[in-house]
Design an enzyme around this catalytic site. Structure first.
Site, short mmCIF file in Angstrom:
data_model
loop_
_atom_site.label_atom_id
_atom_site.label_comp_id
_atom_site.label_asym_id
_atom_site.label_seq_id
_atom_site.Cartn_x
_atom_site.Cartn_y
_atom_site.Cartn_z
N TYR A 182 2.87 -0.16 37.62
CA TYR A 182 2.09 0.72 38.50
C TYR A 182 2.86 2.00 38.85
O TYR A 182 2.26 3.01 39.20
CB TYR A 182 1.75 0.00 39.82
CG TYR A 182 0.48 -0.80 39.78
CD1 TYR A 182 0.25 -1.74 38.78
CD2 TYR A 182 -0.50 -0.63 40.77
CE1 TYR A 182 -0.91 -2.48 38.77
CE2 TYR A 182 -1.67 -1.38 40.75
CZ TYR A 182 -1.87 -2.30 39.76
OH TYR A 182 -3.02 -3.03 39.75
N LYS B 142 6.12 -12.61 30.81
CA LYS B 142 5.73 -12.55 29.40
C LYS B 142 7.01 -12.38 28.60
O LYS B 142 7.18 -11.43 27.83
CB LYS B 142 4.73 -11.39 29.20
CG LYS B 142 4.09 -11.33 27.82
CD LYS B 142 3.07 -12.44 27.57
CE LYS B 142 2.65 -12.42 26.11
NZ LYS B 142 1.73 -13.54 25.77
N ASP C 294 -0.39 -15.47 30.01
CA ASP C 294 -1.65 -15.88 29.39
C ASP C 294 -1.89 -17.37 29.61
O ASP C 294 -3.00 -17.81 29.93
CB ASP C 294 -1.67 -15.53 27.89
CG ASP C 294 -0.41 -15.96 27.14
OD1 ASP C 294 0.59 -16.34 27.78
OD2 ASP C 294 -0.42 -15.91 25.89
N ASP D 139 -1.80 -8.74 40.11
CA ASP D 139 -3.11 -8.13 40.37
C ASP D 139 -4.19 -8.97 39.70
O ASP D 139 -5.20 -9.33 40.30
CB ASP D 139 -3.12 -6.69 39.83
CG ASP D 139 -4.47 -6.00 40.03
OD1 ASP D 139 -5.04 -6.13 41.13
OD2 ASP D 139 -4.94 -5.34 39.08
N ASP E 201 -6.88 -12.13 41.49
CA ASP E 201 -8.35 -12.10 41.40
C ASP E 201 -8.86 -13.41 40.82
O ASP E 201 -9.85 -13.97 41.28
CB ASP E 201 -8.82 -10.95 40.48
CG ASP E 201 -9.16 -9.68 41.26
OD1 ASP E 201 -8.64 -9.53 42.38
OD2 ASP E 201 -9.93 -8.84 40.75
C1 IPM Z 1 -5.67 -4.73 44.60
C2 IPM Z 1 -6.48 -3.64 43.97
C3 IPM Z 1 -5.59 -2.40 43.86
C4 IPM Z 1 -4.44 -2.75 42.93
C5 IPM Z 1 -6.32 -1.13 43.40
C6 IPM Z 1 -7.53 -0.82 44.27
C7 IPM Z 1 -5.40 0.05 43.34
O1 IPM Z 1 -6.98 -4.05 42.74
O2 IPM Z 1 -5.19 -4.54 45.73
O3 IPM Z 1 -5.51 -5.78 43.97
O4 IPM Z 1 -4.60 -2.72 41.71
O5 IPM Z 1 -3.37 -3.04 43.44
MG MG Z 2 -6.65 -6.10 42.32
#
Ligand code: IPM
Ligand code: MG
Length: 358
Positions: A142, A192, A224, A248, A252
């Site tokens: 990032y 990885k 993975d 990230d 999710d």
């Molecule tokens: C998160 C989001 C952020 C990230 C975005 C909105 C920049 O996806 O907080 O997970 O990728 O960190």
């Molecule tokens: Mg995110």
């Protein structure tokens, strides 16, 4: 009687509504525990762009640095979607993480028994799942340099760099071990290292740190494979520690496995500062309608009370009140299912507060 100071960043979309709910819960905590929180509001995201031209105004940063914890709603919306990446509301979020050096992002994902059917997985697979992703938040791909879109021999090339110093790895890995040692004592480190040198270093540092935590069981997984195991055997994970982009993605995934995005809180912590926010975004499509689920933000407040103020009891009281409210059948539309009672943001908050009274 304590005096604490927090900065409140409501942000965009449903941000103001859900943060207001959390602040009402905080009022109740003050009443029940005889503490007092001074709250200062400041701007971030789209609203900050509209007011000051900057998604993270200097004044906001100063206020955050001058308080013990930050509570954030959400940033972003259609209105700002076409701005270049470095002018977007999200940039405010990336900058505040970096400026406050919030290197460890804690994202718990646990299944709430009353909502178990909202998981896309079979009940027996997801039952008992209670994991926490510790994501490195201020380095890696990032932020690594070089980055950009360049021209080489008349053709465009896009570049990002995954870079970690050993110190950056060590501090977040240590955080992972520390948290695991207070939970079920199992740490999964994700990398990885079969392909990336930076991951090879990651794994070496994890092994070095392991020596300081002999009672924590350690597992290494390639990213993975980990993505696959989270779906196959979610309940076997305790703490997962990993780099910025892997975290990230995996957070999710962990979130969806346990049911609803509207239930996921997070804490971003460094040595000096801490910021608490729901994992879901600003949901501009339902903003202002009074139907947003406030639970992720209320749970973020609960994490704040625990991690920043040592108020474990207040934190547990909030979590239990939420559990009870769900057991009573109250649901915002995002977690609604047949046979339950659909309520809006305000009523959900009222019910939770009522359940805090015992
Ligand atoms: C998160 C989001 C952020 C990230 C975005 C909105 C920049 O996806 O907080 O997970 O990728 O960190
Ligand atoms: Mg995110």
């Amino acid at each position: 009687m304590g005096e604490f100071k927090i900065t409140v960043l409501k942000g965009d979309g449903i941000g103001p509504e859900i943060v207001d709910s959390a602040l009402r819960v905080l009022d109740k905590v003050q009443e029940l525990f005889g503490v007092s929180f001074e709250r200062e509001e400041a701007l971030i995201g789209g609203i900050a762009i509209d007011t000051t031209g900057d998604p993270l105004p200097e004044d906001t940063l100063k206020r955050c640095k001058d308080s013990q914890a930050v509570l954030l709603g959400a940033v972003g919306g259609y209105k700002w979607d076409n701005l270049p990446t470095d002018k977007r509301p999200e940039k405010g979020l990336l900058r505040i993480r970096k400026e406050l050096d919030l290197y460890a992002n804690l994202r718990p994902a646990k299944v709430w028994e009353p909502l178990i059917h909202s998981s896309p997985l079979k009940d027996e697979v997801v039952k008992g799942t209670d994991m926490l992703v510790v994501r490195e938040l201020t380095s890696g791909i990032y932020y690594g340099e070089p980055r950009g879109i360049f021209e080489e021999e008349g053709k465009r090339v896009g570049v990002n760099t995954m870079r970690y110093t050993e110190d950056e790895i060590r501090r977040v890995v240590r955080k992972g071990f520390e948290i695991a040692s207070k939970r079920r004592k199992k740490l999964t480190s994700v990398d990885k290292s079969n392909v990336l040198e930076v991951s090879g270093l990651w794994r070496e540092v994890v092994e070095e740190e392991k020596k300081n935590f002999p009672d924590v069981e350690l597992e290494h997984l390639y990213v993975d494979n980990c993505a696959m195991q989270i779906v196959r055997r979610p309940s076997t994970f305790d703490v997962i520690v990993t780099g910025n982009i892997f975290g990230d993605i995996l957070s999710d995934e962990a979130g969806v496995v346990v049911g609803s995005l509207g239930m996921l809180p997070s804490a971003s912590v460094g040595e000096k500062y801490a910021l608490y926010e729901p994992v879901h975004g600003s949901a501009p499509d339902i903003a202002g309608k009074g139907i947003a689920n406030p639970i992720a933000t209320i749970l973020s407040l609960s994490m704040m009370l625990k991690f920043s103020f040592g108020m474990d009891e207040a934190s547990e009281l909030i979590d239990k009140a939420i559990e009870r409210t769900l057991e009573e059948g109250y649901r915002t539309p995002d977690i609604y299912s047949e046979g339950t009672k659909k309520v809006g943001t305000k009523e959900m908050t009222d019910r939770i507060i009522k359940n805090m009274e015992g």
